[in-house]
Write a protein that holds these residues in place. Sequence first.
Motif, PDB file in Angstrom:
ATOM      1  N   GLU A 106     -22.611  16.705  44.183  1.00 62.30           N
ATOM      2  CA  GLU A 106     -23.165  17.466  45.302  1.00 62.30           C
ATOM      3  C   GLU A 106     -22.102  18.236  46.059  1.00 62.30           C
ATOM      4  O   GLU A 106     -22.324  19.372  46.450  1.00 62.30           O
ATOM      5  N   GLU A 107     -20.956  17.598  46.291  1.00 55.80           N
ATOM      6  CA  GLU A 107     -19.960  18.233  47.151  1.00 55.80           C
ATOM      7  C   GLU A 107     -18.582  17.643  46.881  1.00 55.80           C
ATOM      8  O   GLU A 107     -18.442  16.462  46.578  1.00 55.80           O
ATOM      9  N   ASP A 116     -25.121  12.213  43.795  1.00 57.64           N
ATOM     10  CA  ASP A 116     -26.501  11.799  44.005  1.00 57.64           C
ATOM     11  C   ASP A 116     -27.209  11.764  42.661  1.00 57.64           C
ATOM     12  O   ASP A 116     -26.664  12.217  41.648  1.00 57.64           O
ATOM     13  N   THR A 130     -30.385  21.701  50.638  1.00 61.79           N
ATOM     14  CA  THR A 130     -29.881  23.046  50.371  1.00 61.79           C
ATOM     15  C   THR A 130     -30.219  23.556  48.982  1.00 61.79           C
ATOM     16  O   THR A 130     -30.157  24.755  48.748  1.00 61.79           O
ATOM     17  N   ILE A 187     -19.044  13.652  46.891  1.00 63.86           N
ATOM     18  CA  ILE A 187     -20.412  13.246  47.205  1.00 63.86           C
ATOM     19  C   ILE A 187     -21.254  13.416  45.940  1.00 63.86           C
ATOM     20  O   ILE A 187     -21.285  14.494  45.356  1.00 63.86           O
ATOM     21  N   ASP A 220     -29.314  11.772  56.183  1.00 59.91           N
ATOM     22  CA  ASP A 220     -29.448  12.916  57.081  1.00 59.91           C
ATOM     23  C   ASP A 220     -28.812  14.195  56.566  1.00 59.91           C
ATOM     24  O   ASP A 220     -28.665  15.157  57.297  1.00 59.91           O
ATOM     25  N   ARG A 221     -28.473  14.225  55.295  1.00 62.28           N
ATOM     26  CA  ARG A 221     -27.827  15.421  54.758  1.00 62.28           C
ATOM     27  C   ARG A 221     -28.812  16.588  54.716  1.00 62.28           C
ATOM     28  O   ARG A 221     -30.016  16.411  54.572  1.00 62.28           O
ATOM     29  N   HIS A 264     -32.875  18.992  45.828  1.00 62.63           N
ATOM     30  CA  HIS A 264     -32.938  18.204  47.058  1.00 62.63           C
ATOM     31  C   HIS A 264     -34.377  18.119  47.561  1.00 62.63           C
ATOM     32  O   HIS A 264     -34.833  17.062  47.999  1.00 62.63           O
ATOM     33  N   ARG A 267     -33.873  19.297  56.786  1.00 64.94           N
ATOM     34  CA  ARG A 267     -33.256  17.972  56.814  1.00 64.94           C
ATOM     35  C   ARG A 267     -34.360  16.921  56.751  1.00 64.94           C
ATOM     36  O   ARG A 267     -35.404  17.073  57.368  1.00 64.94           O
ATOM     37  N   SER A 285     -22.554   8.566  48.423  1.00 67.74           N
ATOM     38  CA  SER A 285     -23.815   9.311  48.326  1.00 67.74           C
ATOM     39  C   SER A 285     -23.936  10.170  49.581  1.00 67.74           C
ATOM     40  O   SER A 285     -23.247   9.941  50.566  1.00 67.74           O
ATOM     41  N   PRO A 286     -24.833  11.161  49.555  1.00 69.34           N
ATOM     42  CA  PRO A 286     -24.905  12.098  50.673  1.00 69.34           C
ATOM     43  C   PRO A 286     -25.423  11.521  51.977  1.00 69.34           C
ATOM     44  O   PRO A 286     -25.185  12.074  53.026  1.00 69.34           O
TER      45      PRO A 286
END
Length: 168
Positions: free
Chosen positions: A25-26, A43, A89, A41, A85-86, A93, A153, A81-82
Amino acid sequence: MSTTQSERLRGLLEPLVHAKDLDLEEIEVSRAGRRGLLRVIVDSEEGVELDACAELSRVISEKLDETDAMGEGEYVLEVSSPGADRPLTQHRHYVRATGRLVKLQLTPEAGGGEVVTRILAVDEDGLDTEVPGVKGRKATARRVEFAEIAKARVEIEFNRKDKKEEEA
């Protein structure tokens, strides 16, 4: 983090993450005092368990030790993990949030404002949702196109029914 370093790290780590059936993810690189901090990050459709993060951390650490992707200085590696509250985007998701309550910030072109709604279905163009009824009113269906969403969110629900309970 330079684009070159970001691309290099993504190219190096993405195959390792995919080999564990996870999505990257990131990647975030920052400073923590004298040391660098590499935050990865990940998922998946089923979520990510702590053991999977620990195993992936070992694999990534070994790979980074073989290369100079993080440079010569000390760094801390964090794989997680994200979190609930991520921001939403990417299309996947929204798919993963199907059945969940979300807060959507709408674009000015869509009238602006916020709407709290439950995602019922996701397609290539947007979301079929249900806005919960308030004070005895019935829930109402609402279609929201991705182009109308400025931010999204997941809302935390403490009394949310589990999918297994709903199926029973």
